[in-house]
Motif scaffolding. Sequence first.
Motif, PDB file in Angstrom:
ATOM      1  N   GLU A 299     -13.891  -8.640 -10.871  1.00  0.00           N
ATOM      2  CA  GLU A 299     -13.112  -8.374 -12.081  1.00  0.00           C
ATOM      3  C   GLU A 299     -12.054  -7.280 -11.888  1.00  0.00           C
ATOM      4  O   GLU A 299     -10.855  -7.542 -12.091  1.00  0.00           O
ATOM      5  CB  GLU A 299     -14.068  -8.027 -13.222  1.00  0.00           C
ATOM      6  N   PRO A 300     -12.453  -6.058 -11.478  1.00  0.00           N
ATOM      7  CA  PRO A 300     -11.420  -5.020 -11.270  1.00  0.00           C
ATOM      8  C   PRO A 300     -10.494  -5.355 -10.097  1.00  0.00           C
ATOM      9  O   PRO A 300      -9.317  -4.989 -10.111  1.00  0.00           O
ATOM     10  CB  PRO A 300     -12.235  -3.755 -10.989  1.00  0.00           C
ATOM     11  N   LEU A 301     -11.020  -6.036  -9.109  1.00  0.00           N
ATOM     12  CA  LEU A 301     -10.195  -6.398  -7.958  1.00  0.00           C
ATOM     13  C   LEU A 301      -9.055  -7.326  -8.405  1.00  0.00           C
ATOM     14  O   LEU A 301      -7.879  -7.082  -8.097  1.00  0.00           O
ATOM     15  CB  LEU A 301     -11.064  -7.077  -6.884  1.00  0.00           C
ATOM     16  N   LEU A 302      -9.409  -8.364  -9.158  1.00  0.00           N
ATOM     17  CA  LEU A 302      -8.383  -9.313  -9.597  1.00  0.00           C
ATOM     18  C   LEU A 302      -7.427  -8.667 -10.593  1.00  0.00           C
ATOM     19  O   LEU A 302      -6.224  -8.963 -10.605  1.00  0.00           O
ATOM     20  CB  LEU A 302      -9.036 -10.559 -10.189  1.00  0.00           C
TER      21      LEU A 302
ATOM     22  N   SER B 282      -3.140  -6.483  -0.870  1.00  0.00           N
ATOM     23  CA  SER B 282      -4.597  -6.538  -0.669  1.00  0.00           C
ATOM     24  C   SER B 282      -5.350  -5.598  -1.612  1.00  0.00           C
ATOM     25  O   SER B 282      -4.896  -4.479  -1.861  1.00  0.00           O
ATOM     26  CB  SER B 282      -4.941  -6.141   0.773  1.00  0.00           C
ATOM     27  N   ARG B 283      -6.484  -6.038  -2.098  1.00  0.00           N
ATOM     28  CA  ARG B 283      -7.369  -5.178  -2.873  1.00  0.00           C
ATOM     29  C   ARG B 283      -8.820  -5.458  -2.486  1.00  0.00           C
ATOM     30  O   ARG B 283      -9.165  -6.595  -2.170  1.00  0.00           O
ATOM     31  CB  ARG B 283      -7.196  -5.431  -4.384  1.00  0.00           C
ATOM     32  N   SER B 284      -9.653  -4.420  -2.535  1.00  0.00           N
ATOM     33  CA  SER B 284     -11.056  -4.530  -2.141  1.00  0.00           C
ATOM     34  C   SER B 284     -11.972  -3.853  -3.146  1.00  0.00           C
ATOM     35  O   SER B 284     -11.542  -2.985  -3.921  1.00  0.00           O
ATOM     36  CB  SER B 284     -11.282  -3.853  -0.776  1.00  0.00           C
TER      37      SER B 284
ATOM     38  N   ASP C  12      -6.671   0.076  -0.176  1.00  0.00           N
ATOM     39  CA  ASP C  12      -6.981  -1.169  -0.879  1.00  0.00           C
ATOM     40  C   ASP C  12      -8.164  -1.104  -1.841  1.00  0.00           C
ATOM     41  O   ASP C  12      -8.375  -2.031  -2.622  1.00  0.00           O
ATOM     42  CB  ASP C  12      -7.258  -2.274   0.155  1.00  0.00           C
ATOM     43  N   ASP C  13      -8.946  -0.013  -1.829  1.00  0.00           N
ATOM     44  CA  ASP C  13     -10.221  -0.007  -2.544  1.00  0.00           C
ATOM     45  C   ASP C  13     -10.027   0.341  -4.012  1.00  0.00           C
ATOM     46  O   ASP C  13      -9.793   1.507  -4.354  1.00  0.00           O
ATOM     47  CB  ASP C  13     -11.156   0.995  -1.863  1.00  0.00           C
ATOM     48  N   VAL C  14     -10.181  -0.632  -4.887  1.00  0.00           N
ATOM     49  CA  VAL C  14      -9.899  -0.415  -6.315  1.00  0.00           C
ATOM     50  C   VAL C  14     -10.906   0.533  -6.976  1.00  0.00           C
ATOM     51  O   VAL C  14     -10.651   1.023  -8.082  1.00  0.00           O
ATOM     52  CB  VAL C  14      -9.848  -1.751  -7.109  1.00  0.00           C
ATOM     53  N   ALA C  15     -12.026   0.801  -6.309  1.00  0.00           N
ATOM     54  CA  ALA C  15     -12.987   1.755  -6.886  1.00  0.00           C
ATOM     55  C   ALA C  15     -12.390   3.147  -6.976  1.00  0.00           C
ATOM     56  O   ALA C  15     -12.871   3.986  -7.738  1.00  0.00           O
ATOM     57  CB  ALA C  15     -14.267   1.795  -6.050  1.00  0.00           C
ATOM     58  N   THR C  16     -11.338   3.400  -6.190  1.00  0.00           N
ATOM     59  CA  THR C  16     -10.742   4.737  -6.154  1.00  0.00           C
ATOM     60  C   THR C  16      -9.309   4.743  -6.697  1.00  0.00           C
ATOM     61  O   THR C  16      -8.518   5.631  -6.370  1.00  0.00           O
ATOM     62  CB  THR C  16     -10.762   5.271  -4.707  1.00  0.00           C
ATOM     63  N   SER C  17      -9.006   3.793  -7.557  1.00  0.00           N
ATOM     64  CA  SER C  17      -7.643   3.701  -8.105  1.00  0.00           C
ATOM     65  C   SER C  17      -7.257   4.953  -8.877  1.00  0.00           C
ATOM     66  O   SER C  17      -6.077   5.319  -8.938  1.00  0.00           O
ATOM     67  CB  SER C  17      -7.526   2.496  -9.038  1.00  0.00           C
ATOM     68  N   ASP C  18      -8.234   5.598  -9.487  1.00  0.00           N
ATOM     69  CA  ASP C  18      -7.921   6.766 -10.309  1.00  0.00           C
ATOM     70  C   ASP C  18      -8.097   8.081  -9.554  1.00  0.00           C
ATOM     71  O   ASP C  18      -8.024   9.163 -10.144  1.00  0.00           O
ATOM     72  CB  ASP C  18      -8.817   6.783 -11.555  1.00  0.00           C
ATOM     73  N   SER C  19      -8.341   7.978  -8.252  1.00  0.00           N
ATOM     74  CA  SER C  19      -8.557   9.193  -7.474  1.00  0.00           C
ATOM     75  C   SER C  19      -7.233   9.919  -7.223  1.00  0.00           C
ATOM     76  O   SER C  19      -6.177   9.298  -7.103  1.00  0.00           O
ATOM     77  CB  SER C  19      -9.196   8.816  -6.129  1.00  0.00           C
ATOM     78  N   ALA C  20      -7.309  11.241  -7.137  1.00  0.00           N
ATOM     79  CA  ALA C  20      -6.100  12.046  -6.886  1.00  0.00           C
ATOM     80  C   ALA C  20      -5.507  11.733  -5.509  1.00  0.00           C
ATOM     81  O   ALA C  20      -4.297  11.845  -5.306  1.00  0.00           O
ATOM     82  CB  ALA C  20      -6.453  13.528  -6.971  1.00  0.00           C
ATOM     83  N   THR C  21      -6.370  11.332  -4.571  1.00  0.00           N
ATOM     84  CA  THR C  21      -5.878  11.036  -3.219  1.00  0.00           C
ATOM     85  C   THR C  21      -5.550   9.561  -3.027  1.00  0.00           C
ATOM     86  O   THR C  21      -5.236   9.128  -1.924  1.00  0.00           O
ATOM     87  CB  THR C  21      -6.931  11.470  -2.172  1.00  0.00           C
TER      88      THR C  21
END
Lengths: 329, 329
Positions: free
Chosen positions: B238-241, B182-184, B134-143
């Motif tokens: 902002e990124p969450l929404l 869900s997003r966090s 759910d963590d949008v901080a890692t949306s661009d992560s390879a994992t």
Amino acid sequence: MKKLINSADSLVTDALHGMAVAHPGIRVDPVTRIVTRAGGPVPGKVGLVSGGGSGHEPLHGGFVGRGMLDAAVPGEVFTSPTPDRVLAALRAADSGSGVLQIVKNYSGDRLNFAMAAELAEDEGRTVRTVVVDDDVATSDSATGRRGTGATVFVERICGALAEQGADLAAVAEAGERVNAASRSIALALTPCTAPAVGRPGFELGPDEIEFGVGIHGEPGLRREPLRPAHELVSQALEPLLAQLPPGGPSILVLVNGLGATPLQELYVVLSEAAGVLGKAGLTITHSLVGNYVTALDMAGVSLTVCRVDSGLLDLWTTPVDTPALRWGC
Amino acid sequence: MKKLINSADSLVTDALHGMAVAHPGIRVDPVTRIVTRAGGPVPGKVGLVSGGGSGHEPLHGGFVGRGMLDAAVPGEVFTSPTPDRVLAALRAADSGSGVLQIVKNYSGDRLNFAMAAELAEDEGRTVRTVVVDDDVATSDSATGRRGTGATVFVERICGALAEQGADLAAVAEAGERVNAASRSIALALTPCTAPAVGRPGFELGPDEIEFGVGIHGEPGLRREPLRPAHELVSQALEPLLAQLPPGGPSILVLVNGLGATPLQELYVVLSEAAGVLGKAGLTITHSLVGNYVTALDMAGVSLTVCRVDSGLLDLWTTPVDTPALRWGC
């Protein structure tokens, strides 16, 4: 000072707004900022009011609800609410069966709640007061022991009894009894920072802890090196047990985080406390572990022990439904 | 490093012992250190298991009980539990109706829970897995996105459905649905210190905060000056929404303290978040405010939003009786 706030001035109002959003079972009056149960006072039930300076969350607003308080009156951070606001809380909690106010033993609180009680009595209301004074670090103080963690026990037991329809005298007597049977002690790993002040209330070195601190960042009795939890807990419980009034073996225990202490560490403290208390011949019948009576962002813990007979134990386990304490509902 | 512990080595065992003392509704196996409901698995009910590294208390042990998990398997601090211990939890939770394991998206957890599921299947058990990410901080992560606060929502909704007698496929499907909705995002005011390491995972200046941190002290996306809560919350949402999947207006919100954040500040964050979410056309139907998925002694907050339909809402409000989440019981 690092805090998730808008400003020191708006902090209490902002936090109360958040509380109202989070908990449909409570109401926050936008003018008086009194926290009450949704639906107002319960007809025929003794009203219960508590309050004091903010910064100890969830105390007291988090304990408003069935089986505990009818109204809480939060002051500014570490500042007693004014008598007119306490009066508003007494009015909000009074269904005509009288109101008990639970007051922590600090000069400002005692004065303002006493004035509010007089004003309420002038209006024809019946008000009784229980003063909570459990902190053994202040046993030798001219103003007596400070009121800290035992407040949660007093609010719960009085709330349970009031819910059962007991009259004001009986609820007040139970509150006095719980307070008399309770003792607390706190130790800090860090000081706390009041938002309006902007700097810590005292300084602690990287390997120092302080025994006997207060919940407003009052400095403690002595500073010592940080040691393993079992040593600290054993040492903290020594004066507490020495001053615990005699009685049966059953106790309630509160392991209370002061604001910035991880739950994991609080469980370690309970684990160690259980050993020490067991060796002292005491039996933990119920315990609370978590942040109940905090000191803003202080890291540390307070321990409260209350000796209980079976009558008090039966009251403890009756339903309670508040933001911060909930079971059986 | 200032912590109320005996040693880094004994921390998890000591804390689990304290949990067992505090909560008569759960059991801690002294050998496997699995946390289970007192009374064992419920006949005919799908079993629910979760776990992962310790240091996130009350997650996961605090969510064991009626209406939520049957078993939790805690690893050492920030370290995935080994497959044999996960297997022990799967066994402990299995009444013969299959087990759902809820796994946060970290490589170690995914690997170890997958191996445990295979071992359990070799024993003739039926196991399904829901991965929370759910963590949008890692949306661009390879994992992929990390699993954080949404875990509480998944555990609660799946737990409610399992309690009603739904079968394994239905419980797993609900878990997938809650996770997908869900997003966090998290922001830190301070880093955290793992006991076995003894120093903070990163450094932050006295007026700096970090956006997008992880719950193991993973550094975030960017460092910024501390600003008023309304600015920080607005920026965090902002990124969450932007990444919240489309759907109806009803949402669950979790304002989660990362360990060392006073409740008062969390309420301020909810107050500000309510404004931002309202402007975005969203309606908070239920919220949780407190320490649910922590990062040891980190000061900061995470926000989780889950879009819910009326079916999920009905499940949310059914009785739950765990150490850290309790209502209706």
